[in-house]
Design a protein around this motif. Structure first.
Motif, PDB file in Angstrom:
ATOM      1  N   LEU A 181       0.832  -1.188   0.000  1.00 14.31           N
ATOM      2  CA  LEU A 181       0.000   0.000   0.000  1.00 14.31           C
ATOM      3  C   LEU A 181       0.877   1.252   0.000  1.00 14.31           C
ATOM      4  CD1 LEU A 181      -2.705  -1.123   2.576  1.00 14.31           C
ATOM      5  CD2 LEU A 181      -2.835  -1.178   0.085  1.00 14.31           C
ATOM      6  N   PRO A 182       0.476   2.295  -0.727  1.00 17.16           N
ATOM      7  CA  PRO A 182       1.295   3.514  -0.793  1.00 17.16           C
ATOM      8  C   PRO A 182       1.365   4.216   0.559  1.00 17.16           C
ATOM      9  CG  PRO A 182      -0.846   3.855  -1.846  1.00 17.16           C
ATOM     10  CD  PRO A 182      -0.749   2.388  -1.542  1.00 17.16           C
ATOM     11  N   VAL A 183       2.426   4.993   0.743  1.00 15.16           N
ATOM     12  CA  VAL A 183       2.625   5.713   2.013  1.00 15.16           C
ATOM     13  C   VAL A 183       1.450   6.641   2.292  1.00 15.16           C
ATOM     14  CG1 VAL A 183       4.093   7.371   3.220  1.00 15.16           C
ATOM     15  CG2 VAL A 183       5.126   5.582   1.831  1.00 15.16           C
ATOM     16  N   ASN A 184       0.933   7.280   1.242  1.00 20.42           N
ATOM     17  CA  ASN A 184      -0.162   8.238   1.409  1.00 20.42           C
ATOM     18  C   ASN A 184      -1.536   7.598   1.210  1.00 20.42           C
ATOM     19  OD1 ASN A 184       0.149   7.785  -1.331  1.00 20.42           O
ATOM     20  ND2 ASN A 184      -0.218   9.918  -1.918  1.00 20.42           N
ATOM     21  N   PHE A 185      -1.630   6.311   1.495  1.00 23.74           N
ATOM     22  CA  PHE A 185      -2.878   5.569   1.307  1.00 23.74           C
ATOM     23  C   PHE A 185      -4.025   6.192   2.115  1.00 23.74           C
ATOM     24  CE2 PHE A 185      -5.519   1.736   2.472  1.00 23.74           C
ATOM     25  CZ  PHE A 185      -6.074   1.553   1.211  1.00 23.74           C
ATOM     26  N   ILE A 186      -3.762   6.525   3.388  1.00 24.58           N
ATOM     27  CA  ILE A 186      -4.796   7.124   4.234  1.00 24.58           C
ATOM     28  C   ILE A 186      -5.228   8.466   3.664  1.00 24.58           C
ATOM     29  CG2 ILE A 186      -5.312   8.057   6.519  1.00 24.58           C
ATOM     30  CD1 ILE A 186      -3.396   6.029   7.683  1.00 24.58           C
ATOM     31  N   GLY A 187      -4.252   9.276   3.224  1.00 30.02           N
ATOM     32  CA  GLY A 187      -4.574  10.578   2.648  1.00 30.02           C
ATOM     33  C   GLY A 187      -5.464  10.461   1.423  1.00 30.02           C
ATOM     34  N   LYS A 188      -5.187   9.471   0.574  1.00 27.12           N
ATOM     35  CA  LYS A 188      -6.003   9.266  -0.622  1.00 27.12           C
ATOM     36  C   LYS A 188      -7.425   8.844  -0.258  1.00 27.12           C
ATOM     37  CE  LYS A 188      -2.347   8.074  -3.929  1.00 27.12           C
ATOM     38  NZ  LYS A 188      -1.832   7.016  -4.850  1.00 27.12           N
ATOM     39  N   ILE A 189      -7.542   7.990   0.758  1.00 27.80           N
ATOM     40  CA  ILE A 189      -8.865   7.572   1.219  1.00 27.80           C
ATOM     41  C   ILE A 189      -9.648   8.789   1.709  1.00 27.80           C
ATOM     42  CG2 ILE A 189     -10.108   6.318   3.028  1.00 27.80           C
ATOM     43  CD1 ILE A 189      -9.160   4.386   1.004  1.00 27.80           C
ATOM     44  N   LEU A 190      -8.981   9.636   2.497  1.00 32.79           N
ATOM     45  CA  LEU A 190      -9.642  10.816   3.049  1.00 32.79           C
ATOM     46  C   LEU A 190     -10.015  11.823   1.961  1.00 32.79           C
ATOM     47  CD1 LEU A 190      -7.404  11.285   6.219  1.00 32.79           C
ATOM     48  CD2 LEU A 190      -9.787  10.533   6.174  1.00 32.79           C
ATOM     49  N   ASP A 191      -9.214  11.871   0.899  1.00 30.36           N
ATOM     50  CA  ASP A 191      -9.504  12.801  -0.205  1.00 30.36           C
ATOM     51  C   ASP A 191     -10.661  12.315  -1.078  1.00 30.36           C
ATOM     52  OD1 ASP A 191      -7.615  14.684   0.450  1.00 30.36           O
ATOM     53  OD2 ASP A 191      -6.032  13.774  -0.759  1.00 30.36           O
ATOM     54  N   SER A 192     -10.943  11.024  -1.026  1.00 31.67           N
ATOM     55  CA  SER A 192     -12.017  10.482  -1.859  1.00 31.67           C
ATOM     56  C   SER A 192     -13.376  10.845  -1.268  1.00 31.67           C
ATOM     57  CB  SER A 192     -11.897   8.953  -1.965  1.00 31.67           C
ATOM     58  OG  SER A 192     -12.215   8.350  -0.724  1.00 31.67           O
ATOM     59  N   ASN A 193     -14.389  10.762  -2.087  1.00 29.83           N
ATOM     60  CA  ASN A 193     -15.743  11.041  -1.624  1.00 29.83           C
ATOM     61  C   ASN A 193     -16.414   9.810  -1.035  1.00 29.83           C
ATOM     62  OD1 ASN A 193     -15.854  13.791  -2.393  1.00 29.83           O
ATOM     63  ND2 ASN A 193     -16.095  13.179  -4.527  1.00 29.83           N
TER      64      ASN A 193
END
Length: 448
Positions: free
Chosen positions: A198-210
Motif C-alpha cells: 500500500l502507498p505511504v499516502n494511502f490514508i490521505g487518498k482515502i480521506l480525499d475520496s468522496n
C-alpha cells in the motif's frame, strides 16, 4: 428526535470521561492533603451554569463544553494564577509536596482513563461477547467499497489472508481499519496469493475520496428505499432481494452494477426474493445505469438463513471476559498509538482526518445502543488518555516531563519557566483545537 439521541450520547460520554479524568487528579490530591479549589465539568469562562462550595472546593458546571478542570492550589496551570504563586508556599499547596506525590497527582487523570477503557472492554466482553465470521468461510471474498483501495490493488472478490504479516482469523469491522493503517496486505485471488504494497499516502487518498469505508463483506441486493425519481416503486418493494437481472443470476449487490450499466435506459427482466419466494418483475434502468434504489440491509440471522454467512457468537464468563477485555484494550491502545504516529507523519496524509468536536459527535449513531455507546466511550477514553500524555506543556504529559526532570536532576524548574512553558503549551493546544475543528468545518462545506 434523532438529533436529540445523538446529542445525548455525545454529552453523556463526554461528561463521564471529563468527570472521571478530573477525579483522577482530585482523589490523589486529597489523599496527599493538597487543596483543590475548583472541580468543574466544562469551562466556566466569566460565569457558570451551576456552582456549589462544599468544604474548601467549589463544584460546578461551566457553559463552555470544551473539557473540564480541577484547580489545585499552588500549581501553575491554565488558570495562570500568578498572584497565588507570588505568595510564600503553603503546606497544602501542590508546589510544597514531594515530587513523587506531584507525579502521582498529575498521572491520576490518564490512569483513570486507561483503567476505565479496560473496565468497559471487560464489561462488554461479558455482556455482549464476540460476534464474527470465520475468515476462511468467506468463500466469495470481500467487497471493496472505495476506488482508492481498488487502485491500490485489492479487488472485490479477493480474500484477505494477512495484514502486515498477521494472519486474519476472524472477519470483523476492525479489519477495514487494520487495512487502512497497514503497509502490506496479502490477498488470495483465484487460488493464488498476492502481496499488495500500500502507498505511504494511502490514508490521505482515502480521506480525499468522496467514498467512506474501505472494505466489507459482500452483501445481497436488498431493496431499502427509493430515490424521488425512481420508476421502480411499483415493481419492487422494500425488503425484496434482487437475485436476477436481465436473465443473469446475482448473489451480491456489487454484481448488479455491471449488468445495469450495460442496460442504461432500458426495461429489463428481474427476479426478486419476496417472502422467501422468487417473483419475476420488470425494472427500469435510468440513463445513469441505476434503479433509483437505496440498498437496505439484513440482520445476521437472516444472512445465515439465506446461506450467505455463518456468524459465530462467542460468550464469556466473568472470569473469561477479563483477559479478553484486557487484550481488546491493549490492542486499541496500540492501534491508536499507530494512528497518532501516522498523523504526525505528513507524508501519510493522515492529518487530513483529524477532527474536533463535530467529528466526535458524528461517531455516535442516530438510534440509542448501549453496546455502541460503551464501545465509543472506551475508545474516547483511550484517546483522551494518550492525548493528555503528549509531552506538551499545559497537558498532563508536559507536567510529567518537568517532574521527571526534577526527580532525576534534583533541580526544580523555576516558576517563571513553568509559566512561560504553560503559555507555549496553551498556544499549541489552541492551534491544534483550531486545526481539528477547522477540518470539521472544511469537511462540512465540501461535503466530505
Amino acid at each position: 428526535m434523532e438529533i436529540v439521541i445523538k446529542l445525548s450520547q455525545f454529552l453523556l460520554s463526554l461528561s463521564l470521561l471529563i468527570i472521571l479524568h478530573e477525579l483522577g487528579h482530585f482523589i490523589p490530591s486529597k489523599l496527599f492533603k493538597t487543596r483543590v479549589e475548583k472541580f468543574y465539568l466544562f469551562f466556566d469562562v466569566k460565569y457558570s451554569l451551576f456552582k456549589k462550595k462544599i468544604g474548601e472546593t467549589e463544584y460546578g458546571i461551566g457553559w463552555l463544553p470544551l473539557g473540564g478542570y480541577v484547580k489545585i492550589s499552588g500549581m501553575i496551570d491554565e488558570s495562570m494564577d500568578k498572584e497565588q504563586m507570588s505568595l510564600p508556599p503553603q503546606p497544602w499547596e501542590f508546589r510544597s509536596k514531594p515530587a513523587w506525590q506531584r507525579l502521582i497527582i498529575m498521572l491520576g487523570g490518564v490512569t483513570v482513563n486507561f483503567i476505565l477503557a479496560f473496565i468497559i472492554y471487560i464489561g462488554m466482553a461479558y455482556a455482549y461477547g464476540d460476534s464474527y465470521i470465520n475468515n476462511e468461510s468467506i468463500k466469495d471474498g470481500i467487497w471493496v467499497t472505495n476506488p482508492v483501495v481498488e487502485n491500490a490493488g485489492i479487488k472485490t472478490g479477493d480474500k484477505i489472508v494477512s495484514i502486515d504479516g498477521k494472519k486474519v482469523e476472524r472477519f470483523v469491522p476492525s479489519v477495514s481499519m487494520d487495512i487502512l493503517m497497514s503497509k502490506k496486505v496479502v490477498i488470495n485471488r483465484n487460488g493464488e496469493e498476492k502481496e499488495i504494497d500500500l502507498p505511504v499516502n494511502f490514508i490521505g487518498k482515502i480521506l480525499d475520496s468522496n467514498k467512506k469505508g474501505v472494505i466489507t463483506i459482500r452483501m445481497p441486493f436488498v431493496v431499502g428505499t427509493f430515490t424521488d425519481t425512481s420508476k421502480n416503486t411499483l415493481a419492487v418493494k422494500p425488503k425484496d432481494i434482487i437475485v436476477s437481472l436481465n436473465g443473469v443470476a446475482i448473489k451480491y449487490f456489487d454484481q448488479a452494477a455491471v449488468i445495469l450499466k450495460a442496460n442504461k435506459g432500458k426495461k429489463i427482466a428481474a427476479v426478486v426474493l419476496r417472502n422467501l419466494k422468487e417473483t419475476p418483475v420488470t425494472v427500469e434502468v435510468d440513463k445513469e445505469g441505476k434503479l433509483g434504489i437505496f440498498p437496505g440491509s439484513l440482520k445476521e440471522d437472516n444472512l445465515e438463513k439465506l446461506g450467505y454467512y455463518k456468524f459465530t457468537q462467542e460468550n464469556y464468563s466473568f472470569l473469561e471476559s477479563i483477559p479478553v477485555g484486557i487484550e481488546k484494550g491493549k490492542n486499541q491502545l496500540i492501534d491508536y498509538g499507530g494512528q497518532l504516529k501516522k498523523i504526525f507523519n505528513p507524508s501519510t496524509g493522515a492529518y487530513k482526518g483529524v477532527g474536533g468536536f463535530a467529528a466526535i459527535y458524528n461517531i455516535f449513531p442516530d438510534s440509542w445502543s448501549w453496546e455502541v455507546f460503551w464501545s465509543i466511550t472506551a475508545l474516547l477514553s483511550i484517546m483522551l488518555g494518550v492525548m493528555n500524555l503528549l509531552p506538551i506543556p499545559a497537558l498532563d504529559g508536559g507536567h510529567v516531563i518537568f517532574l521527571l526532570y526534577e526527580m532525576v536532576s534534583g533541580k526544580k524548574p523555576s516558576d517563571k519557566f513553568l509559566e512561560n512553558a504553560q503559555m507555549v503549551g496553551f498556544f499549541l493546544l489552541i492551534t491544534l483545537l483550531l486545526f481539528a475543528n477547522g477540518n470539521d468545518i472544511y469537511k462540512a462545506i465540501v461535503g466530505k
